[in-house]
Scaffold this motif. Sequence first.
Motif, PDB file in Angstrom:
ATOM      1  N   ILE A   1       0.846  -1.197   0.000  1.00 46.01           N
ATOM      2  CA  ILE A   1       0.000   0.000   0.000  1.00 46.01           C
ATOM      3  C   ILE A   1       0.881   1.247   0.000  1.00 46.01           C
ATOM      4  N   LYS A   2       1.916   1.246   0.833  1.00 50.24           N
ATOM      5  CA  LYS A   2       2.816   2.393   0.904  1.00 50.24           C
ATOM      6  C   LYS A   2       3.604   2.560  -0.398  1.00 50.24           C
ATOM      7  N   LEU A   3       3.883   1.430  -1.034  1.00 53.08           N
ATOM      8  CA  LEU A   3       4.634   1.473  -2.290  1.00 53.08           C
ATOM      9  C   LEU A   3       3.752   1.770  -3.496  1.00 53.08           C
ATOM     10  N   GLY A   4       2.431   1.688  -3.314  1.00 51.48           N
ATOM     11  CA  GLY A   4       1.516   1.950  -4.416  1.00 51.48           C
ATOM     12  C   GLY A   4       1.505   0.857  -5.466  1.00 51.48           C
ATOM     13  N   LEU A   5       1.740  -0.381  -5.065  1.00 53.98           N
ATOM     14  CA  LEU A   5       1.780  -1.494  -6.014  1.00 53.98           C
ATOM     15  C   LEU A   5       0.364  -1.935  -6.404  1.00 53.98           C
ATOM     16  N   PRO A   6       0.206  -2.602  -7.530  1.00 53.32           N
ATOM     17  CA  PRO A   6      -1.127  -3.063  -7.948  1.00 53.32           C
ATOM     18  C   PRO A   6      -1.795  -3.989  -6.924  1.00 53.32           C
ATOM     19  N   THR A   7      -0.993  -4.687  -6.153  1.00 52.16           N
ATOM     20  CA  THR A   7      -1.531  -5.605  -5.141  1.00 52.16           C
ATOM     21  C   THR A   7      -2.134  -4.877  -3.935  1.00 52.16           C
ATOM     22  N   ARG A   8      -1.987  -3.548  -3.864  1.00 50.45           N
ATOM     23  CA  ARG A   8      -2.461  -2.821  -2.688  1.00 50.45           C
ATOM     24  C   ARG A   8      -3.958  -2.968  -2.468  1.00 50.45           C
ATOM     25  N   ASP A   9      -4.724  -3.096  -3.547  1.00 48.34           N
ATOM     26  CA  ASP A   9      -6.182  -3.170  -3.406  1.00 48.34           C
ATOM     27  C   ASP A   9      -6.602  -4.381  -2.584  1.00 48.34           C
TER      28      ASP A   9
ATOM     29  N   ASP B   1       8.572   8.482  13.591  1.00 45.92           N
ATOM     30  CA  ASP B   1       9.364   8.430  14.819  1.00 45.92           C
ATOM     31  C   ASP B   1      10.730   7.812  14.519  1.00 45.92           C
ATOM     32  N   PRO B   2      11.806   8.637  14.468  1.00 46.70           N
ATOM     33  CA  PRO B   2      11.848  10.087  14.671  1.00 46.70           C
ATOM     34  C   PRO B   2      11.331  10.834  13.444  1.00 46.70           C
ATOM     35  N   PRO B   3      11.070  12.130  13.598  1.00 50.15           N
ATOM     36  CA  PRO B   3      10.390  12.880  12.526  1.00 50.15           C
ATOM     37  C   PRO B   3      11.334  13.430  11.461  1.00 50.15           C
ATOM     38  N   TRP B   4      12.086  12.538  10.844  1.00 53.12           N
ATOM     39  CA  TRP B   4      12.955  12.901   9.723  1.00 53.12           C
ATOM     40  C   TRP B   4      13.285  11.633   8.938  1.00 53.12           C
ATOM     41  N   PRO B   5      13.734  11.766   7.691  1.00 50.90           N
ATOM     42  CA  PRO B   5      14.057  10.589   6.881  1.00 50.90           C
ATOM     43  C   PRO B   5      15.210   9.786   7.480  1.00 50.90           C
ATOM     44  N   ILE B   6      15.143   8.461   7.353  1.00 51.45           N
ATOM     45  CA  ILE B   6      16.214   7.585   7.823  1.00 51.45           C
ATOM     46  C   ILE B   6      16.562   6.584   6.733  1.00 51.45           C
ATOM     47  N   PHE B   7      17.852   6.250   6.631  1.00 50.02           N
ATOM     48  CA  PHE B   7      18.340   5.260   5.673  1.00 50.02           C
ATOM     49  C   PHE B   7      17.873   5.560   4.248  1.00 50.02           C
ATOM     50  N   GLY B   8      17.681   6.844   3.943  1.00 50.39           N
ATOM     51  CA  GLY B   8      17.262   7.221   2.603  1.00 50.39           C
ATOM     52  C   GLY B   8      15.801   6.980   2.302  1.00 50.39           C
ATOM     53  N   LEU B   9      15.024   6.576   3.307  1.00 48.77           N
ATOM     54  CA  LEU B   9      13.594   6.319   3.117  1.00 48.77           C
ATOM     55  C   LEU B   9      12.798   7.600   3.345  1.00 48.77           C
ATOM     56  N   PRO B  10      11.805   7.871   2.529  1.00 48.30           N
ATOM     57  CA  PRO B  10      11.010   9.084   2.714  1.00 48.30           C
ATOM     58  C   PRO B  10      10.112   8.983   3.945  1.00 48.30           C
ATOM     59  N   ARG B  11       9.850  10.124   4.559  1.00 54.90           N
ATOM     60  CA  ARG B  11       8.892  10.188   5.672  1.00 54.90           C
ATOM     61  C   ARG B  11       8.082  11.466   5.499  1.00 54.90           C
TER      62      ARG B  11
ATOM     63  N   GLU C   1       6.905  12.618  -2.450  1.00 50.44           N
ATOM     64  CA  GLU C   1       5.673  12.928  -3.178  1.00 50.44           C
ATOM     65  C   GLU C   1       4.957  11.649  -3.609  1.00 50.44           C
ATOM     66  N   ASP C   2       5.720  10.619  -3.947  1.00 47.75           N
ATOM     67  CA  ASP C   2       5.101   9.320  -4.238  1.00 47.75           C
ATOM     68  C   ASP C   2       4.361   8.803  -3.011  1.00 47.75           C
ATOM     69  N   LEU C   3       5.002   8.922  -1.860  1.00 47.06           N
ATOM     70  CA  LEU C   3       4.390   8.445  -0.623  1.00 47.06           C
ATOM     71  C   LEU C   3       3.120   9.224  -0.307  1.00 47.06           C
ATOM     72  N   TRP C   4       3.144  10.540  -0.564  1.00 44.33           N
ATOM     73  CA  TRP C   4       1.928  11.338  -0.391  1.00 44.33           C
ATOM     74  C   TRP C   4       0.804  10.819  -1.296  1.00 44.33           C
ATOM     75  N   ASP C   5       1.119  10.521  -2.538  1.00 46.38           N
ATOM     76  CA  ASP C   5       0.109  10.007  -3.469  1.00 46.38           C
ATOM     77  C   ASP C   5      -0.451   8.675  -2.993  1.00 46.38           C
ATOM     78  N   HIS C   6       0.414   7.810  -2.488  1.00 46.85           N
ATOM     79  CA  HIS C   6      -0.038   6.498  -2.028  1.00 46.85           C
ATOM     80  C   HIS C   6      -0.885   6.616  -0.760  1.00 46.85           C
ATOM     81  N   ALA C   7      -0.537   7.591   0.089  1.00 48.70           N
ATOM     82  CA  ALA C   7      -1.338   7.829   1.292  1.00 48.70           C
ATOM     83  C   ALA C   7      -2.734   8.319   0.921  1.00 48.70           C
ATOM     84  N   LYS C   8      -2.813   9.195  -0.067  1.00 51.71           N
ATOM     85  CA  LYS C   8      -4.120   9.695  -0.494  1.00 51.71           C
ATOM     86  C   LYS C   8      -4.981   8.567  -1.058  1.00 51.71           C
TER      87      LYS C   8
END
Length: 360
Positions: A73-81, A209-219, A179-186
């Motif tokens: 779901i977070k990745l926006g894959l076709p299987t999310r449904d 938690d914590p409120p910043w990106p880690i290991f290159g992952l978006p937050r 921005e991809d993550l924002w789209d997937h959240a919506k």
Amino acid sequence: MKMVFRWFGDDNDTVTLQQIKQIPGVEGIAWALHDEIAGDEWPMDKILDVKKKADQAGLHIHVVESVNIHEDIKLGLPTRDKYIENYKKTIAKLAQVGVKVICYNFMPIFDWLRTDLYREASDGSTALFYEKNRINNLDPFELVDQINANSDFTMPGWEPERLQHLTSLFNAYRGVTSEDLWDHAKYFLDEIIPFAAEHDIKMAIHPDDPPWPIFGLPRIITSQEHIRRFLDLHDSPYNGLTLCSGSLGANPDNDVIAMVHEFAERIPFAHIRNVRVFENGDFIETSHRTQDGTVNITGIVQAYHENDFTGYCRPDHGRHIWDEQCRPGYGLYDRALGIMYLWGLWDAYQQASSYQGKKV
């Protein structure tokens, strides 16, 4: 303010329901089926078992923390449904047993991050600790091994079933932007919020938690601006916020008091805890007492009181004190002390309001 206490289950918690019931003012538990894999539909028999035990202890189960979101779901894959449909089925079942709020998060791979589960403080207590420079130079696989070494308890967000696929997960997130993550959240909210509204369950996003990106992952849930944007993605009282003062307070630029005032009507659930942030960006979790940390707990509780907060609240991570052997951050003693501190503040503001009213 309605006080609850996080409970991980009979075989997964050192704290019993009977002990929770003895903490003044605690009405219910914040619970989950921690042995269920993210994305699976929760079995009704297990839900009913938790309800039965809570009922016997005289506690409600209005707050679920958490129904975890599958990475697809977070990745926006076709299987999310498929996984969103399972999420809806779980919501429908939870509504049948009286659940009012579901706390969840939208953090890629890791739900929370610390470098030390038992950092010793000057008074001999231990607490969860975050060392900023170490994270900047740490292999995430090393951290996974450290967390999984604590094998006596499941660690929320660090389930072995999820982390055994760590390499493929990092590969899947390569190139995924915020921005991809924002789209997937919506996409998720557009599917879930109307369904949750039909079942009178409020969804309450937990900050990163914590409120910043880690290991290159978006937050994306890291600040007042981001929270405002998230709540605007679906403008409904059922698209709400779990306002966690500790998560957001790890960044001194975040004004949690201002967030309480702005988002008060969209906060069905609150985590109130303190952290001490050091000049180099490290932080350690402290007692709930304002003077012991960097977060203005006194002002935060006052802000809730000024907004006539009637949602659910719990103390969050506590220290490990008096030689208690417990799940990291989730012992009985310090969280019970935290509750009494929060009630003390709340009662003082209540009394002051009553006194001012009489003078008028």
